[in-house]
Design a protein around this motif. Sequence first.
Motif, PDB file in Angstrom:
ATOM      1  N   PRO A 133     -70.857   6.096 -26.723  1.00 16.17           N
ATOM      2  CA  PRO A 133     -71.451   5.714 -28.016  1.00 16.17           C
ATOM      3  C   PRO A 133     -71.230   4.229 -28.302  1.00 16.17           C
ATOM      4  N   LYS A 134     -72.260   3.584 -28.782  1.00 17.62           N
ATOM      5  CA  LYS A 134     -72.183   2.158 -29.119  1.00 17.62           C
ATOM      6  C   LYS A 134     -71.604   2.034 -30.523  1.00 17.62           C
ATOM      7  N   THR A 135     -70.802   0.996 -30.703  1.00 18.10           N
ATOM      8  CA  THR A 135     -70.265   0.755 -32.029  1.00 18.10           C
ATOM      9  C   THR A 135     -71.340   0.105 -32.882  1.00 18.10           C
ATOM     10  N   ALA A 136     -71.331   0.398 -34.148  1.00 19.69           N
ATOM     11  CA  ALA A 136     -72.329  -0.162 -35.061  1.00 19.69           C
ATOM     12  C   ALA A 136     -72.045  -1.643 -35.273  1.00 19.69           C
ATOM     13  N   THR A 137     -73.098  -2.413 -35.300  1.00 23.56           N
ATOM     14  CA  THR A 137     -72.938  -3.847 -35.556  1.00 23.56           C
ATOM     15  C   THR A 137     -73.184  -4.095 -37.033  1.00 23.56           C
ATOM     16  N   ALA A 138     -72.408  -4.975 -37.584  1.00 27.97           N
ATOM     17  CA  ALA A 138     -72.552  -5.304 -39.014  1.00 27.97           C
ATOM     18  C   ALA A 138     -73.751  -6.221 -39.203  1.00 27.97           C
TER      19      ALA A 138
END
Length: 62
Positions: A55-60
């Motif tokens: 899973p990719k981390t969410a970018t702000a």
Amino acid sequence: MHPETHLALHNARAAELRAEADAYRLAAAARRPQDIRTRLGWTLVEAGLRLVAIPKTATAVP
């Protein structure tokens, strides 16, 4: 059943089982390289699928 008859049947069955085990062992030894390649291939496929599914981390968003 008479003890000698029982012993003779036991020895005959034991010889059959030994012959069957030897045949299985020879067959397993003959196909072993293919099994190793197959296991290695599926391990690589599994590792690739795990890399793709991380899973990719969410970018702000500023």
